[in-house]
Design a protein around this motif. Structure first.
Motif, PDB file in Angstrom:
ATOM      1  N   SER A 187       0.819  -1.220   0.000  1.00  0.00           N
ATOM      2  CA  SER A 187       0.000   0.000   0.000  1.00  0.00           C
ATOM      3  C   SER A 187       0.848   1.263   0.000  1.00  0.00           C
ATOM      4  O   SER A 187       0.399   2.317  -0.476  1.00  0.00           O
ATOM      5  N   LYS A 190       5.457   1.578  -4.730  1.00  0.00           N
ATOM      6  CA  LYS A 190       5.069   1.730  -6.124  1.00  0.00           C
ATOM      7  C   LYS A 190       4.320   0.497  -6.603  1.00  0.00           C
ATOM      8  O   LYS A 190       4.564  -0.619  -6.167  1.00  0.00           O
ATOM      9  N   LYS A 191       3.428   0.727  -7.555  1.00  0.00           N
ATOM     10  CA  LYS A 191       2.577  -0.338  -8.073  1.00  0.00           C
ATOM     11  C   LYS A 191       3.396  -1.417  -8.766  1.00  0.00           C
ATOM     12  O   LYS A 191       4.387  -1.142  -9.438  1.00  0.00           O
ATOM     13  N   SER A 193       3.019  -4.489 -11.506  1.00  0.00           N
ATOM     14  CA  SER A 193       2.179  -5.148 -12.504  1.00  0.00           C
ATOM     15  C   SER A 193       2.906  -6.248 -13.249  1.00  0.00           C
ATOM     16  O   SER A 193       2.276  -7.165 -13.769  1.00  0.00           O
TER      17      SER A 193
END
Length: 310
Positions: A187, A190-191, A193
């Motif tokens: 949370s 950094k994201k 993916s």
């Protein structure tokens, strides 16, 4: 009494064990004719064996006439020593053959540590010794590269792809690997993916800093990523502890964190990308003749490992 082949054993000065056996038999029989019957060979063969033995020793052992024979003083001394030695050889081989099918003796194993070594292999060994109480097992967790012959280990248990080797390799199974973090860490970071995003994250590493991933478990779609972080150690338990503290992203055998995944204390960082499973193998020396304890342990661990690791 156990009968052994002695013609293939050569001692010092080109003396063969078969010649010693012939001499002892002739001396005990006090007759070449009687010795020939006992050994089921010709008198001429015995005479040649004795002659060759005396030539090798440069000592006369038997004084012969057309009607009789007697031992020289040197022959009498050697008869006492060689007779006892042959009996010891016969007895030791009889013990070996009598016990060849009995599962007993010592087994020495070098193994990876952590959950796999201590919990899985340890439990398998405990069960094996309950079944075969006359077997003694020494389990070593040293992680240095082992020369199995030099270090006198019967088995080595290793994870990962193995270099070409003259050892026998029995695959025990595959260890599922997961890349995880806490929701707290994710949370605030950094994201993520795809695996390339790991370069921007603090990764808690062990001995492997190049992490391999496959998309949707298809080996045709594979990525290798070099990762780094502020903690590096070879302890899976410490990696799990640091990951639970939200220090970074950890990569662990699923065996280490089943409960944490179930309770969502740790969560996978990718939905489509998975770490490649790591093979675990049993290594041992090639041998045409394996003691019963060795063969039994091989069959036992090959059967039991999948049961304890699933």
């Amino acid at each position: 009494m156990t009968h052994i082949r002695t013609d293939c054993f050569q001692l010092t000065n080109n003396i063969k064990l078969d010649q010693i056996k012939v001499f002892v038999t002739v001396a005990e029989s006090k007759s070449f004719s009687e010795a020939a019957i006992r050994l089921q060979v010709s008198k001429s063969h015995l005479s040649k064996q004795i002659k060759d033995l005396e030539l090798s020793l440069s000592v006369q052992l038997i004084q012969r006439t057309t009607r009789s024979m007697k031992l020289t003083q040197e022959g009498q001394v050697l008869l006492l020593k060689w007779k006892e030695s042959l009996l010891n050889i016969e007895d030791s081989l009889k013990d070996l053959f009598d016990n060849s099918d009995e599962i007993k003796g010592n087994i020495s194993i070098n193994c990876v540590g952590g959950v796999i070594g201590e919990d899985i292999i340890g439990r398998i060994i405990s069960e094996f010794t309950l079944k075969y109480p006359k077997v003694n097992i020494e389990l070593d967790f040293s992680s240095n590269k082992i020369d199995i012959a030099k270090n006198r280990f019967d088995f080595v248990i290793r994870m990962g792809q193995l270099e070409d080797s003259e050892l026998i390799v029995r695959r025990l199974g595959d260890i599922e690997i997961c890349t995880v973090a806490t929701s707290k860490y994710l949370s605030k970071s950094k994201k993520l993916s795809n695996p390339e995003d790991l370069k921007n994250h603090n990764c808690i590493t062990g001995s492997i800093k190049k992490w391999t991933f496959v998309k949707n478990r298809k080996s045709s779609n594979e990525k290798e990523i070099f990762v780094s972080g502020n903690i590096n150690c070879k302890s899976g338990r410490l990696i799990k502890h640091a990951t639970l503290k939200s220090i970074g992203i950890g990569r662990l055998p699923k065996l280490y964190c089943r409960e944490e995944l179930k309770k969502k204390k740790l969560i996978p960082v990718f939905s489509e990308w998975n770490a490649k499973a790591i093979p675990i193998s049993l290594l041992y020396l090639k041998s045409e003749f394996k003691p019963a304890r060795i063969e039994s342990f091989i069959q036992f661990i090959v059967k039991k490992f999948p049961e304890y690791s699933c």
